[in-house]
Write an enzyme that holds these catalytic residues in place. Structure first.
Site: not given
Ligand code: 5GP
Length: 116
Positions: A30, A32, A88, A96-97, A101, A103
């Protein structure tokens, strides 16, 4: 060699996460900071930073993201009403990460795909 992110620690269970599914190829947990009633991240166990880094040898792995998304959507009870799968990439995509991944978001009407 691609750099590790916190997602590698989640895969290895070194930091806590609500893991819903894990196998030899992928892990799902899930988000966060959920943006919808169901918000799950499905990630390859292998570090692939962005969609720009996906290679032909990763095709089975990328397919697994979809079959796990399908299973989890059913498990969450959102398959019939529908949901959205989002990947993304880089700055303009809002990534961001830097560990690829997918979603899985749903549980309510999600509105238009892009809001400007
Ligand atoms: P992005 O913007 O890279 O597509 O999405 C990164 C997602 O990772 C965000 O929706 C953010 O809430 C989620 N996320 C970031 N850090 C953590 C974490 O430590 N644990 C979990 N479960 N989700 C995370």
């Amino acid at each position: 060699m691609a750099e590790e992110t916190l997602f590698s620690k989640i895969i290895r269970k070194e930091i806590p996460a609500d893991i819903l599914y894990q196998d030899d190829l992928v892990t799902a947990f899930r988000d966060i900071n959920p943006r919808a009633p169901s918000h799950i991240l499905i990630i390859p166990n292998k570090i692939i930073p962005t969609t720009n880094d996906v290679e032909e040898e990763d095709e089975a792995l990328m397919g697994r993201l979809f079959t796990v998304a399908k299973k989890l959507a059913k498990q969450e009870g959102i398959a019939e009403n529908g949901y959205r799968l989002i990947v993304n990439c880089n700055a303009h995509g809002g990534q961001e990460v830097y560990h690829i991944h997918m979603h899985l978001v749903g549980g309510q009407p999600l509105g238009p795909m892009l809001v400007n």
